[in-house]
Design a protein around this motif. Sequence first.
Motif, PDB file in Angstrom:
ATOM      1  N   UNK A 216      45.648  53.271  40.875  1.00 39.03           N
ATOM      2  CA  UNK A 216      44.343  53.494  41.502  1.00 39.03           C
ATOM      3  C   UNK A 216      43.217  53.318  40.496  1.00 39.03           C
ATOM      4  N   UNK A 217      43.427  53.865  39.288  1.00 39.40           N
ATOM      5  CA  UNK A 217      42.413  53.733  38.253  1.00 39.40           C
ATOM      6  C   UNK A 217      42.225  52.280  37.836  1.00 39.40           C
ATOM      7  N   UNK A 218      43.306  51.532  37.771  1.00 35.37           N
ATOM      8  CA  UNK A 218      43.211  50.114  37.414  1.00 35.37           C
ATOM      9  C   UNK A 218      42.442  49.328  38.467  1.00 35.37           C
ATOM     10  N   UNK A 219      42.719  49.618  39.737  1.00 35.29           N
ATOM     11  CA  UNK A 219      42.013  48.911  40.807  1.00 35.29           C
ATOM     12  C   UNK A 219      40.520  49.215  40.770  1.00 35.29           C
ATOM     13  N   UNK A 222      38.934  47.386  37.627  1.00 35.66           N
ATOM     14  CA  UNK A 222      38.809  45.940  37.779  1.00 35.66           C
ATOM     15  C   UNK A 222      37.724  45.577  38.785  1.00 35.66           C
ATOM     16  N   UNK A 223      37.604  46.352  39.854  1.00 35.81           N
ATOM     17  CA  UNK A 223      36.569  46.076  40.852  1.00 35.81           C
ATOM     18  C   UNK A 223      35.178  46.279  40.265  1.00 35.81           C
ATOM     19  N   UNK A 224      35.005  47.310  39.449  1.00 33.67           N
ATOM     20  CA  UNK A 224      33.701  47.547  38.833  1.00 33.67           C
ATOM     21  C   UNK A 224      33.363  46.465  37.813  1.00 33.67           C
ATOM     22  N   UNK A 232      31.651  37.631  35.198  1.00 37.59           N
ATOM     23  CA  UNK A 232      32.262  37.526  36.512  1.00 37.59           C
ATOM     24  C   UNK A 232      31.289  37.876  37.640  1.00 37.59           C
ATOM     25  N   UNK A 233      30.032  38.151  37.336  1.00 34.03           N
ATOM     26  CA  UNK A 233      29.101  38.605  38.364  1.00 34.03           C
ATOM     27  C   UNK A 233      28.802  37.521  39.388  1.00 34.03           C
ATOM     28  N   UNK A 234      28.901  36.239  39.010  1.00 33.89           N
ATOM     29  CA  UNK A 234      28.589  35.151  39.927  1.00 33.89           C
ATOM     30  C   UNK A 234      29.768  34.749  40.801  1.00 33.89           C
ATOM     31  N   UNK A 235      30.853  35.479  40.711  1.00 33.59           N
ATOM     32  CA  UNK A 235      32.010  35.110  41.536  1.00 33.59           C
ATOM     33  C   UNK A 235      31.678  35.230  43.013  1.00 33.59           C
ATOM     34  N   UNK A 236      30.963  36.292  43.408  1.00 27.92           N
ATOM     35  CA  UNK A 236      30.533  36.434  44.792  1.00 27.92           C
ATOM     36  C   UNK A 236      31.580  36.956  45.737  1.00 27.92           C
ATOM     37  N   UNK A 237      32.802  37.156  45.302  1.00 30.16           N
ATOM     38  CA  UNK A 237      33.880  37.648  46.145  1.00 30.16           C
ATOM     39  C   UNK A 237      34.691  38.682  45.372  1.00 30.16           C
ATOM     40  N   UNK A 238      35.524  39.396  46.095  1.00 32.43           N
ATOM     41  CA  UNK A 238      36.419  40.340  45.434  1.00 32.43           C
ATOM     42  C   UNK A 238      37.390  39.572  44.547  1.00 32.43           C
ATOM     43  N   UNK A 239      37.815  40.208  43.457  1.00 29.18           N
ATOM     44  CA  UNK A 239      38.638  39.496  42.485  1.00 29.18           C
ATOM     45  C   UNK A 239      40.000  39.111  43.039  1.00 29.18           C
ATOM     46  N   UNK A 249      41.975  35.586  33.402  1.00 29.71           N
ATOM     47  CA  UNK A 249      40.905  35.862  32.431  1.00 29.71           C
ATOM     48  C   UNK A 249      40.353  37.269  32.603  1.00 29.71           C
ATOM     49  N   UNK A 250      40.247  37.736  33.834  1.00 24.37           N
ATOM     50  CA  UNK A 250      39.771  39.096  34.078  1.00 24.37           C
ATOM     51  C   UNK A 250      40.732  40.124  33.497  1.00 24.37           C
ATOM     52  N   UNK A 251      42.020  39.931  33.715  1.00 31.30           N
ATOM     53  CA  UNK A 251      43.013  40.894  33.216  1.00 31.30           C
ATOM     54  C   UNK A 251      43.103  40.862  31.698  1.00 31.30           C
ATOM     55  N   UNK A 252      43.005  39.676  31.111  1.00 35.70           N
ATOM     56  CA  UNK A 252      43.051  39.599  29.648  1.00 35.70           C
ATOM     57  C   UNK A 252      41.845  40.284  29.010  1.00 35.70           C
TER      58      UNK A 252
END
Length: 322
Positions: A216-219, A222-224, A232-239, A249-252
Amino acid sequence: MVGVTMVQSDAQVVPHPDEVLGSLLARRAWRAAHGTASFAKSMGLPWDVWCRDIDRSINVLFLNKVAEGLGIERECVRTMTVNTFLSKCGVPVQAIGFEPWITYVGLVRWKRIRYGQMYCCRCLDSPDRYLCRDWRISTNWLCPAHSLPLQDCCPECGKPFTPYRDDELVLARCGRCTTSLAGHDLQPVSDEELELHRHIQSIWNDARTGRPGPLCALYRHLSEVAVCDPRFALAGEHWSYWRTWERAALLRSQEGVIVRLASHPSRGALVWCGYSLACDLSARPKRRTASMPIDPQRRAQLLLDMARRVRWPRRSRARVSR
């Protein structure tokens, strides 16, 4: 009933422990010399069965027909969906709509417009090829068995991987350009990435054994990060909707947080904000909302101010096939 008897007589095609339901149906259809549509019809399934995400969840009627047609137990069929795996890890699941941790394939009839179905080119090179359940979990980006990055499209034309159309799974080739999807020489992942993958798997194992706090903490983290981080702000969608290399790249970038959660499971034991609220909503005082003004001009100005504060998601065409 002739089709059902023919299917049950084939005892060589047995489900793998981590195989999804659609993969087993496709392999049984190929062994029975049937197309996927005619094979589903012989079991009494509706014609639009392949237009649904049956690897994610199935209803009770579909479950009974598949179990009877394939000659296996109902509980075995139920465990071949991604939702069953998530529910065992303490993740609330639903049949349709957005759901965390699942990559989305964008089903439009038989076509898939999103790059949500991953595959390993070395796994597809084996004679008994099938789809793994982990290839639909959004925290996976590599194959630990072969130390290779997972792919989500054809290496030649870039079409999303559609395993149940044009026999792409059983033949391991692209249905558009007929390029082979198996046996490509890819750069193996580093030892650091393998170690990070092991830490993520330990978080999933903790959730499956009754400790979903780190997951739960990981989710939540990562969402924040996916919303607030400038990278990653310009992604525009959930990861969960991102391409495989973007999620990698997000996880690394969050390796330190992942290692801390995997090393100290108690750190996220009380963090439930990723899925639901920790306290009872009925015990909270109800929130009082301001009434709309009577004056039409003031009401219109208030609606305009509310519309300006709405942040509309930016949908990138790079994540949808053309």
